[in-house]
Design a protein around this motif. Structure first.
Motif, PDB file in Angstrom:
ATOM      1  N   SER A  61      60.011  50.413  -5.789  1.00  7.19           N
ATOM      2  CA  SER A  61      59.327  49.264  -5.200  1.00  7.19           C
ATOM      3  C   SER A  61      59.406  48.054  -6.115  1.00  7.19           C
ATOM      4  N   TYR A  62      59.103  46.906  -5.547  1.00  3.56           N
ATOM      5  CA  TYR A  62      59.142  45.644  -6.269  1.00  3.56           C
ATOM      6  C   TYR A  62      57.734  45.057  -6.271  1.00  3.56           C
ATOM      7  N   PRO A  63      57.204  44.658  -7.410  1.00  2.00           N
ATOM      8  CA  PRO A  63      55.808  44.218  -7.473  1.00  2.00           C
ATOM      9  C   PRO A  63      55.482  43.054  -6.545  1.00  2.00           C
ATOM     10  N   HIS A  64      56.395  42.070  -6.409  1.00  2.00           N
ATOM     11  CA  HIS A  64      56.147  40.988  -5.458  1.00  2.00           C
ATOM     12  C   HIS A  64      56.495  41.517  -4.074  1.00  2.00           C
ATOM     13  N   HIS A  65      55.733  42.481  -3.598  1.00  2.00           N
ATOM     14  CA  HIS A  65      56.172  43.134  -2.381  1.00  2.00           C
ATOM     15  C   HIS A  65      55.677  42.479  -1.111  1.00  2.00           C
ATOM     16  N   THR A  66      55.027  41.331  -1.196  1.00  7.71           N
ATOM     17  CA  THR A  66      54.785  40.521  -0.004  1.00  7.71           C
ATOM     18  C   THR A  66      55.287  39.111  -0.279  1.00  7.71           C
ATOM     19  N   VAL A  67      55.685  38.432   0.774  1.00 10.93           N
ATOM     20  CA  VAL A  67      56.203  37.073   0.618  1.00 10.93           C
ATOM     21  C   VAL A  67      55.104  36.125   0.155  1.00 10.93           C
ATOM     22  N   GLU A  68      53.872  36.394   0.572  1.00 11.00           N
ATOM     23  CA  GLU A  68      52.779  35.524   0.149  1.00 11.00           C
ATOM     24  C   GLU A  68      52.579  35.600  -1.359  1.00 11.00           C
ATOM     25  N   GLU A  69      52.687  36.799  -1.946  1.00 11.29           N
ATOM     26  CA  GLU A  69      52.594  36.918  -3.396  1.00 11.29           C
ATOM     27  C   GLU A  69      53.747  36.163  -4.055  1.00 11.29           C
ATOM     28  N   LEU A  70      54.912  36.300  -3.477  1.00  9.40           N
ATOM     29  CA  LEU A  70      56.081  35.607  -4.014  1.00  9.40           C
ATOM     30  C   LEU A  70      55.866  34.097  -3.967  1.00  9.40           C
ATOM     31  N   ARG A  71      55.304  33.622  -2.867  1.00  5.31           N
ATOM     32  CA  ARG A  71      55.080  32.184  -2.717  1.00  5.31           C
ATOM     33  C   ARG A  71      54.079  31.669  -3.755  1.00  5.31           C
ATOM     34  N   ALA A  72      53.042  32.445  -4.006  1.00  7.02           N
ATOM     35  CA  ALA A  72      52.054  32.033  -4.996  1.00  7.02           C
ATOM     36  C   ALA A  72      52.670  31.986  -6.390  1.00  7.02           C
ATOM     37  N   SER A  73      53.526  32.932  -6.695  1.00  2.00           N
ATOM     38  CA  SER A  73      54.158  32.975  -8.009  1.00  2.00           C
ATOM     39  C   SER A  73      55.187  31.868  -8.176  1.00  2.00           C
ATOM     40  N   GLY A  74      55.718  31.369  -7.057  1.00  3.76           N
ATOM     41  CA  GLY A  74      56.762  30.356  -7.118  1.00  3.76           C
ATOM     42  C   GLY A  74      56.344  29.059  -7.751  1.00  3.76           C
ATOM     43  N   ALA A  75      55.038  28.834  -7.875  1.00  6.99           N
ATOM     44  CA  ALA A  75      54.567  27.599  -8.504  1.00  6.99           C
ATOM     45  C   ALA A  75      54.963  27.525  -9.974  1.00  6.99           C
ATOM     46  N   SER A  76      55.172  28.689 -10.613  1.00  5.45           N
ATOM     47  CA  SER A  76      55.500  28.692 -12.037  1.00  5.45           C
ATOM     48  C   SER A  76      56.773  29.444 -12.373  1.00  5.45           C
ATOM     49  N   CYS A  77      57.370  30.126 -11.399  1.00  4.61           N
ATOM     50  CA  CYS A  77      58.549  30.948 -11.661  1.00  4.61           C
ATOM     51  C   CYS A  77      59.752  30.398 -10.905  1.00  4.61           C
ATOM     52  N   ALA A  78      60.816  30.059 -11.620  1.00  4.96           N
ATOM     53  CA  ALA A  78      61.997  29.468 -10.988  1.00  4.96           C
ATOM     54  C   ALA A  78      62.664  30.434 -10.023  1.00  4.96           C
ATOM     55  N   LEU A  79      62.681  31.721 -10.353  1.00  2.87           N
ATOM     56  CA  LEU A  79      63.343  32.689  -9.490  1.00  2.87           C
ATOM     57  C   LEU A  79      62.534  32.935  -8.222  1.00  2.87           C
ATOM     58  N   CYS A  80      61.234  33.092  -8.348  1.00  2.00           N
ATOM     59  CA  CYS A  80      60.387  33.250  -7.161  1.00  2.00           C
ATOM     60  C   CYS A  80      60.517  32.031  -6.244  1.00  2.00           C
ATOM     61  N   GLN A  81      60.546  30.848  -6.856  1.00  2.81           N
ATOM     62  CA  GLN A  81      60.642  29.628  -6.054  1.00  2.81           C
ATOM     63  C   GLN A  81      61.967  29.571  -5.310  1.00  2.81           C
ATOM     64  N   THR A  82      63.040  30.000  -5.952  1.00  3.59           N
ATOM     65  CA  THR A  82      64.351  30.009  -5.304  1.00  3.59           C
ATOM     66  C   THR A  82      64.347  30.920  -4.081  1.00  3.59           C
ATOM     67  N   VAL A  83      63.708  32.064  -4.196  1.00  2.00           N
ATOM     68  CA  VAL A  83      63.636  32.991  -3.074  1.00  2.00           C
ATOM     69  C   VAL A  83      62.774  32.412  -1.957  1.00  2.00           C
ATOM     70  N   VAL A  84      61.644  31.805  -2.319  1.00  2.00           N
ATOM     71  CA  VAL A  84      60.759  31.208  -1.324  1.00  2.00           C
ATOM     72  C   VAL A  84      61.480  30.112  -0.548  1.00  2.00           C
ATOM     73  N   LEU A  85      62.261  29.291  -1.243  1.00  2.00           N
ATOM     74  CA  LEU A  85      62.990  28.218  -0.577  1.00  2.00           C
ATOM     75  C   LEU A  85      63.953  28.776   0.451  1.00  2.00           C
ATOM     76  N   ALA A  86      64.517  29.938   0.171  1.00  2.00           N
ATOM     77  CA  ALA A  86      65.414  30.572   1.137  1.00  2.00           C
ATOM     78  C   ALA A  86      64.649  30.997   2.386  1.00  2.00           C
ATOM     79  N   PHE A  87      63.405  31.447   2.207  1.00  2.00           N
ATOM     80  CA  PHE A  87      62.587  31.812   3.359  1.00  2.00           C
ATOM     81  C   PHE A  87      62.284  30.592   4.223  1.00  2.00           C
ATOM     82  N   ASP A  88      62.014  29.476   3.580  1.00  2.00           N
ATOM     83  CA  ASP A  88      61.563  28.284   4.289  1.00  2.00           C
ATOM     84  C   ASP A  88      62.693  27.432   4.844  1.00  2.00           C
TER      85      ASP A  88
END
Length: 768
Positions: free
Chosen positions: A75-102
């Motif tokens: 499993s992956y700890p950021h296992h929901t997109v909402e968690e990933l989105r919250a982390s994206g404020a400070s993490c470049a990789l999380c933000q890159t993934v979130v941008l792909a969703f949006d």
């Protein structure tokens, strides 16, 4: 930055979870399991491993188990997109993934979207409900000789684990239709500059910061004025914002550009932005005496502040922003300035396009830049699998946003009608998108922050979604590519008509500057009264009449407001349509003007009433033509109903009402969107005006405009209104006319025409 080494490139800031992907001690899973190729039970393929990486089993998510007993992924700890989105404020990789969703993805591709009548802006990859319930994990897979992928996989159903044995793909072991992937490219070994795909980041860093590279671009293209029309007189905007750097932010003052002591060649930067639903600060009459004394920098919205700071960083002291340089509550000032947009954008030192901003409060680049994520893995698995050296740079990019069409064409700014002229006319544009900046001038090359290679996005004369700036400004380019002026104009009109406007009266005003520059570059008599007429050119008629509403066109329906009362665009103009239009302009490719216009009606007169000049709001107009026109009866029932286009038979009638010729299965497209969706109540009488045909006396194709008669006592006799168009095949105008003129009959009855040629049987008529 001469001599910059890979080690000098700072790694991106990652959260602790994403750091674990590269610093952990995970073991590869699913070795030898190749999706869609490797069958369960087959021996491992040592050349095509697909190792998957996870952290542990104890992060609150059941590990996915292959339907045929393959080893589980972790499993992956950021296992929901909402968690990933919250982390994206400070993490470049999380933000890159979130941008792909949006991001908006094309439903097919730009050309196909156009041909099927859809705007090329695409749709969101996921719906809100899908994102809300999604769970996922991350893995890496490699293919020999290809770029490795870092994959964030999410399942869109909460019960995906419980249902894994239902409707399971036997190859992949996952329920079909419930898996969503975000795939990022992983470029390993950036220090190995012998690899072309690994060169460009280092090369860019050698050229300095993004600001320095944009400044270098401006310096290298400083002779842009050579491509501008010589008949356009350079002038400064009526008003400009004067910027001065200060310790707590720039000071901003409104100055009179026309009456100041500024040199005519003073550089200024223009901002292209979307207003959104509100504009927090505007120039209005009551503040006209206040703004020259100073505008508090902190009172400006984020996009304006970013643009002012960037302007100063580029060494320029003057900025033009429409909402602060045009008096918004003055109809006369607005109309005057709208007529000067051609000069404002064409002579700008640079236009900053806030492409990703939906409103002035979001800033130029709402997301971190650049989109490329730099990491230096310490996990031995990367070294063992790929041969990386300890501390070597691993570069992760989102391939989706390396496409100009996805990053720029689909951006929020480029859905608005007013911004079309801002790109088409500006010789140099800096596109500020989510995660990365792009820039281009009058030429084929489009550059971005993370690449030295110019992007060759297709913006040729046949482009249906984005203006070809080089062909627009350069007549030699048109001759070299055999691009007729009428063809390029039709494409510009079609591209613009896909965009949204708030006010109907602005429809042709927002396109007026494009028309003015096109006319001057092309050598059309722009200053001759009546030459430009409601979106078309008298010199290019009758080509400008050959348009049809795109099937499936998702139009913006603008309901006229009080400010639109009295502004009526003639029905024969493409601008009367809210949505996509296509042009039937193949005849413009013929050799001589005589050959081009053979089979088309003759233009007798064109008159348009405008306000404030030929490029101002249109209040009405008409065109008078002479050519073949027939009264027809279209069948009640459609023989076929394909893609919302009605394929109907119709009958050409004689003046006594008898039937002269029967056409079968013709494609009718009505200009009114709603009436194309509803079945007609009865067999419907209308008029068919032959706009272009292949031959006069033999079988061939024709394009015709459908008309309805306007009440005789209202506008005079022989007056029509356009209601649609059709493409059909028949045996030529000459033979059709012969069929109609039997037993003393003619095509029209008394009162249905202005004048009549008894020899040819052709009529003179008016379309309003």
């Amino acid at each position: 930055m001469e001599g910059v080494k890979v080690e000098a490139i700072p790694p991106s800031s990652l959260c602790s979870v994403c750091t674990g992907i590269f610093n952990g001690k995970w073991q590869p899973q699913l070795r030898g399991w190749k999706r869609a190729i490797k069958r369960p039970g087959a021996p491992p393929d040592p050349f095509n491993p697909e190792p998957a990486f996870g952290t542990a089993y104890d992060h609150g998510m059941e590990p996915f188990v292959h339907g045929k007993g393959a080893p589980p992924t972790l499993s992956y700890p950021h296992h929901t997109v909402e968690e990933l989105r919250a982390s994206g404020a400070s993490c470049a990789l999380c933000q890159t993934v979130v941008l792909a969703f949006d991001a908006l993805h094309p439903r097919n591709d730009i050309i196909t979207d156009y041909m099927e009548g859809r705007k090329p802006y695409g749709v969101a990859v996921w719906g809100r409900e899908e994102v809300k319930g999604a769970k996922g994990y991350v893995f890496v897979y490699t293919e020999r000789g290809k770029t490795s992928r870092l994959v964030f996989r999410y399942h869109v159903y909460k019960d995906w684990a419980a249902n894994r044995n239902m409707d399971v793909n036997p190859t992949v072991g996952e329920r079909e239709g419930n898996v969503k992937d975000v795939m990022l490219d992983m470029h390993d070994g950036d220090s190995d500059v012998s690899k072309k795909e690994n060169k460009h980041l280092i090369a860019w860093m050698d050229r300095g910061t993004s600001i320095e590279r944009v400044a270098q671009f401006l310096n290298e293209t400083s002779d842009f004025a050579r491509d501008l029309p010589k008949s356009l007189v350079r002038e400064l905007p009526t008003r400009l914002l004067y910027l001065m750097p200060g310790p707590s932010g720039p000071t901003v003052r409104l100055i009179d550009g026309a009456n100041s002591s500024l040199d005519i060649d003073t550089p200024y930067i223009a901002l292209s932005h979307s207003w959104g639903n509100t504009m927090p600060i505007q120039l209005v009459t009551s503040r006209l005496s206040e703004f020259p004394n100073g505008i508090a920098f902190q009172h400006l919205p984020a996009t304006f502040r970013d643009a002012a700071a960037l302007t100063l960083e580029l060494g320029v002291s003057y900025l033009w922003i429409d909402s602060l340089c045009i008096i918004q509550d003055s109809a006369s000032d607005w109309l005057h300035e709208a007529q000067r947009m051609a000069s404002v954008y064409t002579f700008s030192h640079l236009t900053i396009a806030a492409s990703a901003s939906k409103n002035p409060a979001t800033g130029l680049s709402p997301s971190p830049r650049p989109r490329t994520v730099i990491v230096r893995p310490t996990w031995t698995g990367y070294i063992q699998e790929w041969g990386l050296q300890p501390g070597q740079t691993l570069r992760i990019t989102n391939p989706w946003h390396q496409e100009f069409g996805n990053a720029i064409v689909s951006a929020p700014l480029n859905r608005r009608g007013w911004t079309f002229q801002e790109y088409a006319l500006s010789p140099r544009v800096l596109h500020c998108t989510d995660g990365e900046w792009w820039w281009n001038g009058i030429g084929d090359g489009i550059y971005r922050e993370t690449s030295t290679d110019a992007i060759r996005f297709f913006t040729g004369p046949g482009s249906v979604s984005w203006p070809d700036k080089l062909a627009f400004f350069n007549m030699e380019r048109r001759r070299r590519t055999h691009t007729p002026d009428a063809w390029l104009w039709d494409r510009l009109a079609a591209q613009y008509n896909q965009r949204a406007l708030t006010k109907r009266k602005d429809k042709l005003v927002a396109f007026g500057a494009v028309a003015q520059i096109f006319g001057r570059v092309t050598g059309l008599p722009v200053d001759t009264p009546g030459e430009y007429a409601a979106g078309t050119w008298r010199s290019l008629l009758p080509f400008g009449l050959h348009w049809a509403v795109g099937e499936n066109a998702e139009r913006y329906v603008m309901r006229p407001g009080a400010e639109d009362e009295g502004y009526v665009i003639p029905s024969w103009s493409w601008a009367s349509i809210d949505g996509l239009v296509r042009f039937h302009d193949g005849s413009s490719l013929r050799g001589t003007r005589e050959e081009q216009c053979k089979g088309m009606p003759r233009v007798v007169d064109v008159q348009v009433v405008t306000e404030g000049g030929p490029f101002g709001p249109v209040r009405g107009g008409f065109i008078i033509l002479h050519g073949p026109i027939f009264r027809i009866r279209a069948d009640k029932k459609a023989r076929d109903h394909k893609e919302l286009g009605f394929y109907r038979g119709f009958t050409v009638l004689r003046s006594d009402g008898s039937e002269a010729w029967k056409g079968d299965g013709q494609g009718f497209s009505l200009d009114s969107w709603k009436s194309r969706l509803d079945e007609w109540a009865d067999d419907r009488e209308m008029y068919l005006m032959i706009a272009d045909c292949d031959a006069e006396d033999r079988y061939g194709d024709a394009f015709a405009i459908l008309l309805e008669s306007v009440e005789v006592g209202l506008k005079g006799k022989g007056v029509f209104r356009r209601i649609g168009s059709t493409r059909f095949s028949f045996h030529g105008v000459g033979l059709l006319m012969k069929d109609v003129r039997q037993d003393g009959n003619e095509a029209l009855r008394d009162g249905e025409y202005i004048d009549f040629n008894s020899t040819t049987g052709f009529y003179t008529y008016k379309i309003i």
